[in-house]
Design a protein around this motif. Sequence first.
Motif, short mmCIF file in Angstrom:
data_model
loop_
_atom_site.label_atom_id
_atom_site.label_comp_id
_atom_site.label_asym_id
_atom_site.label_seq_id
_atom_site.Cartn_x
_atom_site.Cartn_y
_atom_site.Cartn_z
N ASN A 75 69.95 95.54 25.06
CA ASN A 75 69.80 96.24 26.23
C ASN A 75 70.61 95.57 27.38
O ASN A 75 70.46 95.81 28.46
N PHE A 76 71.41 94.51 26.98
CA PHE A 76 72.06 93.84 27.89
C PHE A 76 73.52 93.76 27.77
O PHE A 76 73.98 93.51 26.87
N SER A 77 74.37 94.00 29.05
CA SER A 77 75.71 94.28 28.80
C SER A 77 76.42 92.88 28.99
O SER A 77 75.51 92.09 29.70
N SER A 78 77.60 92.53 28.80
CA SER A 78 78.35 91.44 29.29
C SER A 78 78.17 90.99 30.58
O SER A 78 77.91 90.06 31.03
N GLU A 79 78.59 92.09 31.52
CA GLU A 79 78.39 91.90 32.87
C GLU A 79 76.90 91.79 33.31
O GLU A 79 77.24 90.88 34.42
N ASP A 91 78.64 79.06 37.09
CA ASP A 91 79.91 79.83 37.47
C ASP A 91 80.39 80.50 36.00
O ASP A 91 80.13 79.87 35.17
N VAL A 92 80.92 81.58 36.24
CA VAL A 92 81.59 82.37 35.15
C VAL A 92 82.89 82.45 35.53
O VAL A 92 83.08 83.24 36.49
N ASP A 93 83.84 82.25 34.76
CA ASP A 93 85.21 82.23 35.11
C ASP A 93 85.96 83.22 34.01
O ASP A 93 85.81 83.01 32.75
#
Length: 116
Positions: A75-79, A91-93
Amino acid sequence: MGKKREARIEVTESSGNVFADLGFPEPEEELAKAQLATHIRRTIMRRHLTQAAAAALMGIDQPKVSALLNGRIDNFSSERLMRLLTRLGQDVDLTVRAAPRGRKRGRIRVLDEVRA
């Protein structure tokens, strides 16, 4: 008495992506989500956060934190997972580049930070 013969177990070498090995339709996406969830779990554990404290930081309820920590990420998207990481102070690059000529399709990967 003679030796008993051991049954042979057929072994198939992994492709490196269990989701591809199991025939998931979008295995690279599934692996990326699992890796993002792993980063969330590591961050929570490294910071010694309770599920309630992690939930408050991420803006979700505690049962969703429990689901994440136990690998239930359907139920979790990558976004959404990336957004949760940023709420935990990470931080997500994202890098977008052309795939090499020999490969028709691009790929999705989550890379760990290299620490000096």
